[in-house]
Write a protein that holds these residues in place. Structure first.
Motif, short mmCIF file in Angstrom:
data_model
loop_
_atom_site.label_atom_id
_atom_site.label_comp_id
_atom_site.label_asym_id
_atom_site.label_seq_id
_atom_site.Cartn_x
_atom_site.Cartn_y
_atom_site.Cartn_z
N SER A 9 -1.65 -9.09 -5.37
CA SER A 9 -0.23 -9.40 -5.13
C SER A 9 0.62 -8.15 -5.03
O SER A 9 1.77 -8.19 -4.59
CB SER A 9 0.29 -10.29 -6.26
OG SER A 9 0.30 -9.59 -7.50
N LEU A 10 0.06 -7.01 -5.41
CA LEU A 10 0.78 -5.74 -5.34
C LEU A 10 0.32 -4.88 -4.16
O LEU A 10 0.69 -3.71 -4.06
CB LEU A 10 0.59 -4.94 -6.65
CG LEU A 10 1.02 -5.64 -7.94
CD1 LEU A 10 0.71 -4.74 -9.13
CD2 LEU A 10 2.51 -5.98 -7.90
N ALA A 11 -0.47 -5.46 -3.27
CA ALA A 11 -1.01 -4.70 -2.14
C ALA A 11 0.08 -4.19 -1.20
O ALA A 11 -0.13 -3.24 -0.45
CB ALA A 11 -2.00 -5.58 -1.36
N TRP A 12 1.24 -4.79 -1.22
CA TRP A 12 2.35 -4.38 -0.35
C TRP A 12 2.96 -3.04 -0.76
O TRP A 12 3.62 -2.36 0.05
CB TRP A 12 3.46 -5.44 -0.38
CG TRP A 12 4.08 -5.60 -1.76
CD1 TRP A 12 3.67 -6.46 -2.74
CD2 TRP A 12 5.17 -4.85 -2.31
NE1 TRP A 12 4.44 -6.30 -3.87
CE2 TRP A 12 5.38 -5.32 -3.64
CE3 TRP A 12 6.00 -3.85 -1.82
CZ2 TRP A 12 6.37 -4.82 -4.46
CZ3 TRP A 12 7.00 -3.33 -2.64
CH2 TRP A 12 7.17 -3.82 -3.94
N MET A 13 2.72 -2.61 -2.02
CA MET A 13 3.37 -1.40 -2.53
C MET A 13 2.77 -0.15 -1.87
O MET A 13 1.55 -0.05 -1.69
CB MET A 13 3.22 -1.30 -4.05
CG MET A 13 4.09 -2.31 -4.81
SD MET A 13 4.34 -1.87 -6.56
CE MET A 13 2.67 -1.78 -7.15
N PRO A 14 3.61 0.81 -1.51
CA PRO A 14 3.13 2.07 -0.91
C PRO A 14 2.23 2.83 -1.88
O PRO A 14 2.23 2.57 -3.08
CB PRO A 14 4.42 2.85 -0.63
CG PRO A 14 5.49 1.81 -0.60
CD PRO A 14 5.08 0.76 -1.59
#
Length: 335
Positions: A9-14
């Motif tokens: 769910s945190l894969a979007w973070m740079p």
């Protein structure tokens, strides 16, 4: 390529962005932490702030810029020629280690870690290159002192970082060993040995001597490392060494400005003389000596007080002269 997040769910973070309490935090490779925004502000705010931070972190914000400014400064230009050359050699290593860090993110423990790693990589486990690490640290401290005085960094991270232990050389070349090396050497090396020994001069200063350095009173020498100017007064042995230098072979019709020249009229490189000296040592069966040890032998053999030795050697302090004075002292016993 950055590693995948364990939490999908945190894969979007740079890359290098993490959650710490109620905030998104960016941890750049250059060190430190930068708060992007609160989690409550949402993903878009985090990404937008991240892009702004990355864009602003160009080379002008990194320590490499500070290094470049120091090497372009008047402070660097005022250093001796020898010191500037040495610093240019150390410069890429400093840039590689600290260049991509933000200046105020560099801390004393980073400098210590750098020194320890450099000593091991340039030496061996049994004999680390502590002297090499100390020389690089000296440049780092010089840069940081210059930058601190000009408001480019908030602290000097080198202050308080102790130098690594260096084993002082104690090898003294005896007269018998000197004669053996001299007899085994080629003419150019013999001349270099004699002038270096008699004038207590570094070999780099010897190879740079020019014909106009030969005066009525003696040989004018300006030390490349310290900038000390001296005239080494004539002795019978020194005159012979200079005559031998002038007699070195030179191609017909070739003019040279150097006292100590190759057949084509150009000056000898320090490494060339070092190679000749090393070969002569092997032929003479003398081990554990370097060309620079000739200066130590000269200072040790010079008859006079410590102050007189210091003046003759051109040292800025007596502590340095004492390091070069390697002959075992003869002292009176208790009566």
């Amino acid at each position: 390529m950055p590693r995948r997040r364990i939490d999908s769910s945190l894969a979007w973070m740079p890359a290098r962005v993490y959650i710490q309490r109620d905030k998104y935090v960016y941890q750049p490779k250059s060190g430190g932490k930068i708060t992007l925004c609160k989690i409550s502000e949402g993903k878009l705010a985090c990404i937008k702030r991240y892009e702004q931070v990355v864009e602003s972190m160009d080379d002008r914000k990194l320590f490499k810029r500070v290094i470049d400014l120091f090497f372009a400064s008047d402070a660097f230009k005022r250093l001796s020629v020898r010191t500037r050359k040495d610093y240019e050699v150390y410069r890429p290593v400093i840039v590689s280690a600290f260049g991509k860090m933000r200046p105020n993110a560099i801390q004393p423990h980073h400098v210590r870690l750098f020194m320890d790693k450099l000593a091991k990589s340039k030496g061996t486990v049994a004999k680390p290159a502590n002297a090499t690490a100390n020389r690089h640290k000296a440049l780092m401290q010089k840069i940081c002192s210059w930058a601190y005085e000009r408001g480019k960094i908030k602290i000097n991270p080198c202050v308080g970082v102790v130098k690594l232990h260096e084993q002082s050389r104690s090898r003294y070349i005896t007269d018998k060993e000197y004669e053996a090396i001299y007899d085994a050497a080629v003419p150019s090396c013999r001349v270099a040995m004699e002038i270096s020994y008699l004038c207590m001069a570094r070999i780099s200063d010897v190879v740079n001597l020019k014909m106009n350095n030969i005066l009525d009173e003696g040989i004018y020498i300006e030390q490349g490392k310290t900038g000390k100017k001296q005239i080494k007064l004539w002795s019978e042995r020194l005159r012979k060494a200079v005559d031998d230098a002038k007699a070195l072979p030179c191609k017909p019709g070739m003019f040279t400005m150097f006292l100590f020249n190759k057949p084509d009229g150009s000056r000898y490189a320090v490494r060339a003389i070092q190679a000749q000296y090393k070969k002569a040592c092997v032929l003479a069966g003398v081990e554990g000596v370097t060309l620079h040890d000739l200066k130590s032998k000269a200072i040790s053999d010079f008859e006079g007080t410590l102050q007189e030795k210091q003046d003759a050697a051109g040292h800025s302090n007596s502590a340095m002269t004492q390091k070069y004075d390697r002959k075992i002292k003869h002292v009176r016993s208790v009566k």
